[in-house]
Design a protein around this motif. Structure first.
Motif, mmCIF file in Angstrom:
data_model
loop_
_atom_site.group_PDB
_atom_site.id
_atom_site.type_symbol
_atom_site.label_atom_id
_atom_site.label_comp_id
_atom_site.label_asym_id
_atom_site.label_seq_id
_atom_site.Cartn_x
_atom_site.Cartn_y
_atom_site.Cartn_z
ATOM 1 N N LEU A 11 70.744 57.726 10.747
ATOM 2 C CA LEU A 11 71.136 56.712 11.725
ATOM 3 C C LEU A 11 71.992 57.305 12.840
ATOM 4 O O LEU A 11 71.874 56.918 14.009
ATOM 5 C CB LEU A 11 71.898 55.583 11.032
ATOM 6 C CG LEU A 11 71.051 54.635 10.189
ATOM 7 C CD1 LEU A 11 71.931 53.686 9.381
ATOM 8 C CD2 LEU A 11 70.108 53.837 11.078
ATOM 9 N N ILE A 12 72.852 58.246 12.508
ATOM 10 C CA ILE A 12 73.688 58.902 13.526
ATOM 11 C C ILE A 12 72.816 59.676 14.505
ATOM 12 O O ILE A 12 72.968 59.563 15.730
ATOM 13 C CB ILE A 12 74.717 59.841 12.855
ATOM 14 C CG1 ILE A 12 75.770 59.015 12.100
ATOM 15 C CG2 ILE A 12 75.388 60.728 13.907
ATOM 16 C CD1 ILE A 12 76.694 59.856 11.240
ATOM 17 N N PHE A 13 71.866 60.477 13.980
ATOM 18 C CA PHE A 13 70.985 61.257 14.841
ATOM 19 C C PHE A 13 70.174 60.352 15.780
ATOM 20 O O PHE A 13 70.080 60.598 16.984
ATOM 21 C CB PHE A 13 70.013 62.087 13.993
ATOM 22 C CG PHE A 13 70.679 63.143 13.156
ATOM 23 C CD1 PHE A 13 71.869 63.727 13.548
ATOM 24 C CD2 PHE A 13 70.116 63.553 11.954
ATOM 25 C CE1 PHE A 13 72.484 64.700 12.778
ATOM 26 C CE2 PHE A 13 70.724 64.525 11.170
ATOM 27 C CZ PHE A 13 71.912 65.093 11.588
ATOM 28 N N ILE A 14 69.598 59.302 15.214
ATOM 29 C CA ILE A 14 68.776 58.388 16.006
ATOM 30 C C ILE A 14 69.623 57.660 17.036
ATOM 31 O O ILE A 14 69.230 57.507 18.196
ATOM 32 C CB ILE A 14 68.077 57.361 15.090
ATOM 33 C CG1 ILE A 14 67.094 58.057 14.175
ATOM 34 C CG2 ILE A 14 67.345 56.296 15.907
ATOM 35 C CD1 ILE A 14 66.569 57.180 13.065
ATOM 36 N N ILE A 38 65.572 47.176 15.504
ATOM 37 C CA ILE A 38 66.418 47.783 16.543
ATOM 38 C C ILE A 38 65.889 49.152 16.935
ATOM 39 O O ILE A 38 65.758 49.479 18.128
ATOM 40 C CB ILE A 38 67.879 47.888 16.048
ATOM 41 C CG1 ILE A 38 68.484 46.489 15.889
ATOM 42 C CG2 ILE A 38 68.716 48.721 17.014
ATOM 43 C CD1 ILE A 38 69.841 46.482 15.208
ATOM 44 N N VAL A 39 65.575 49.973 15.938
ATOM 45 C CA VAL A 39 65.109 51.335 16.205
ATOM 46 C C VAL A 39 63.741 51.327 16.895
ATOM 47 O O VAL A 39 63.524 52.026 17.881
ATOM 48 C CB VAL A 39 65.056 52.157 14.902
ATOM 49 C CG1 VAL A 39 64.399 53.501 15.154
ATOM 50 C CG2 VAL A 39 66.460 52.354 14.356
ATOM 51 N N TYR A 40 62.796 50.513 16.392
ATOM 52 C CA TYR A 40 61.458 50.472 16.987
ATOM 53 C C TYR A 40 61.511 50.013 18.437
ATOM 54 O O TYR A 40 60.890 50.606 19.321
ATOM 55 C CB TYR A 40 60.548 49.531 16.197
ATOM 56 C CG TYR A 40 60.095 50.062 14.858
ATOM 57 C CD1 TYR A 40 60.280 51.382 14.507
ATOM 58 C CD2 TYR A 40 59.489 49.220 13.937
ATOM 59 C CE1 TYR A 40 59.872 51.856 13.278
ATOM 60 C CE2 TYR A 40 59.063 49.688 12.703
ATOM 61 C CZ TYR A 40 59.258 51.009 12.377
ATOM 62 O OH TYR A 40 58.851 51.488 11.170
ATOM 63 N N ALA A 41 62.233 48.920 18.675
ATOM 64 C CA ALA A 41 62.326 48.397 20.033
ATOM 65 C C ALA A 41 62.975 49.416 20.972
ATOM 66 O O ALA A 41 62.544 49.588 22.119
ATOM 67 C CB ALA A 41 63.115 47.090 20.049
ATOM 68 N N GLY A 76 64.699 67.606 15.919
ATOM 69 C CA GLY A 76 64.209 68.229 14.697
ATOM 70 C C GLY A 76 64.915 67.695 13.465
ATOM 71 O O GLY A 76 64.284 67.423 12.442
ATOM 72 N N LEU A 77 66.221 67.520 13.566
ATOM 73 C CA LEU A 77 66.976 66.977 12.451
ATOM 74 C C LEU A 77 66.570 65.535 12.153
ATOM 75 O O LEU A 77 66.436 65.142 10.996
ATOM 76 C CB LEU A 77 68.482 67.037 12.754
ATOM 77 C CG LEU A 77 69.096 68.443 12.800
ATOM 78 C CD1 LEU A 77 70.532 68.369 13.297
ATOM 79 C CD2 LEU A 77 69.041 69.099 11.424
ATOM 80 N N ILE A 78 66.352 64.736 13.217
ATOM 81 C CA ILE A 78 65.925 63.346 13.040
ATOM 82 C C ILE A 78 64.605 63.292 12.279
ATOM 83 O O ILE A 78 64.449 62.559 11.303
ATOM 84 C CB ILE A 78 65.757 62.646 14.408
ATOM 85 C CG1 ILE A 78 67.113 62.478 15.097
ATOM 86 C CG2 ILE A 78 65.075 61.293 14.245
ATOM 87 C CD1 ILE A 78 67.006 61.962 16.516
#
Length: 443
Positions: A159-162, A244-247, A287-289
């Motif tokens: 979640l932090i990376f994204i 939230i992430v998809y949008a 890459g980490l994500i």
């Protein structure tokens, strides 16, 4: 006596569900959706969210609602043979044939390949997949520890990376949103709806739902009401985060066209967007994500598949299945991401509608008293249409059939021609039951 789940356990399970669902396709497809949908991104995103979030959420609820704790018993409400065939096809698709190898391929394509020269050959992919699936294998050997590993460690990092990438992209967008292209001009909602198939999350919901149910029962929660309430709360946490992430990723894709142009796939979109905002550090962040997202999904898929096949073929141990699926997936991943996706699309086109109808029937089970004729009628007509669609998606020429369906079958032209046949099949199945006069009730 049934226990009551503490809030902390609900939150951890919700985060675990999010991490399990948020895998390979979930990063790639929303970004590409945004690029193609352009100014129609919100209607397309809504369609994508229905199949990419809504249906997986409902699938999790279906297990709590039905009282079943495995896919086969749920699908066997139609017929025991259907239950076996559907479940085996489901787990093979989610496991070693498609979804599981794709997690390794996507991790390599986005997380490793950008740092290599173009002429490195096959060896780096081979080495990476061996290491990647080796780690996934080790973490899957002891599934009882998966909740803590995924829910408490990998998910917060993910979640932090994204969050970093999304916040920067929203605050400082790359450009203006451009007009939609191709099918997104007129049928953006339905196009987004079908794109949600590619995440495979509704299918994965059948497997991950079992993980949730087992985690609940391990805590002494046995009341059907408590189980359903737990699934609802944990599912809402995962669904909210996914929406939230998809949008957000869809928006990033939509605002990237002016700067980057129309790109070939969502991986390129994310890679170039990260590079635009963060330079070389962006490639490391991305890459980490990707690797974290894909690894969490891999753990869930390996665990679910190994558990199921150990149940139906117990002569082979759970740990042996974990190793077999990990090794086989590493081998398949080496065919490359593009080839894997091209093979996956026809299978999902055929399988997804059947899965959707099975979920819907689960919630209406008591309305038609669980009669197998209703399940069989609805699923059979759905399968006829969806298999035809799958054959067309694979490149097989069925022009006469396609033209006939387009002309006479409602919604076929927008990709959901199976809806009306599913309803008709259910009605016909109930009529058959009435004509037979079968007095027995189904459960």
């Amino acid at each position: 006596m049934s226990q009551k789940a503490p809030l902390s356990f609900v939150i951890v399970t919700g985060l675990m569900l999010f991490a399990l669902f948020f895998g390979a396709g979930n990063l790639i497809f929303p970004a590409m959706l945004g690029q193609s949908a352009g100014t129609n991104l919100w209607s397309a995103s809504l369609g994508f969210i229905i199949t990419g979030v809504g249906l997986p959420f409902i699938t999790i609820l279906a297990f709590g609602f039905s009282g079943k704790n495995d896919v086969q018993s749920l699908a066997s409400r139609a017929h025991p043979l259907f239950g076996i065939i559907f479940t085996v096809v489901l787990y093979l698709s989610l496991g070693p044939l498609f979804a599981l190898p794709r997690t390794g391929s996507v991790s390599y394509e986005i997380g490793i390949k950008p740092f290599l020269s173009n002429d490195v050959g096959f060896l780096p992919l081979l080495i990476f997949t061996i290491i990647y699936f080796g780690i996934a294998c080790l973490l899957s050997i002891n599934p009882s520890k998966m909740l803590d590993i995924v829910g408490k460690i990998l998910t917060p990092l993910l979640l932090i990376f994204i969050g970093i990438l999304i916040v920067v992209a929203i605050i400082n967008p790359m450009g203006e949103i451009q007009p939609p292209v191709a099918d997104y001009s007129d049928n953006s909602f339905f196009k987004g709806f079908k794109e949600g198939y590619l995440t495979m999350d509704t299918l994965a919901g059948f497997a991950f739902g079992i993980i949730v149910i087992n985690a609940i029962k391990d805590r002494g929660i046995t009341s059907r009401k408590e189980v359903l309430g737990f699934c609802l709360k944990a599912g809402l946490i995962a669904a909210t985060l996914l929406v939230i992430v998809y949008a957000s990723i869809t928006y990033v894709g939509a605002t990237s066209v002016e700067k980057l142009g129309q790109l070939g796939n969502g991986g390129d979109v994310l890679a170039q967007a990260s590079n635009h905002f963060f330079g070389s550090a962006g490639a490391v962040l991305l890459g980490l994500i990707v690797i974290a997202a894909c690894l969490t999904t891999s753990i869930g898929l390996i665990t679910a598949c190994a558990t199921y096949f150990n149940k139906i073929l117990p002569a082979v141990s759970y740990k042996s299945y974990v190793v077999i699926f990990s090794v086989f997936s590493a081998a398949v991943a080496n065919v490359g991401l593009t080839k894997l996706i091209s093979i996956t699309v026809p299978v999902l086109t055929a399988l997804y509608p059947v899965a959707i109808v099975l979920i819907v029937l689960t919630f209406f089970h008591s309305l038609f008293k669980g009669k197998s004729e209703v399940y069989l009628g609805s699923l059979l007509l759905t399968a006829i249409i969806s298999i035809m669609d799958g054959l067309v998606a694979s490149g097989i020429k069925l022009d006469a059939v396609s033209d006939l369906f387009t002309q006479y079958l409602p919604l076929y032209s927008v990709g959901v021609g199976w809806v009306i046949p599913a309803i008709i099949g259910g009605v016909l199945g109930y009529m058959v039951y009435l004509l037979k006069g079968d007095p027995k009730e189904a459960y």
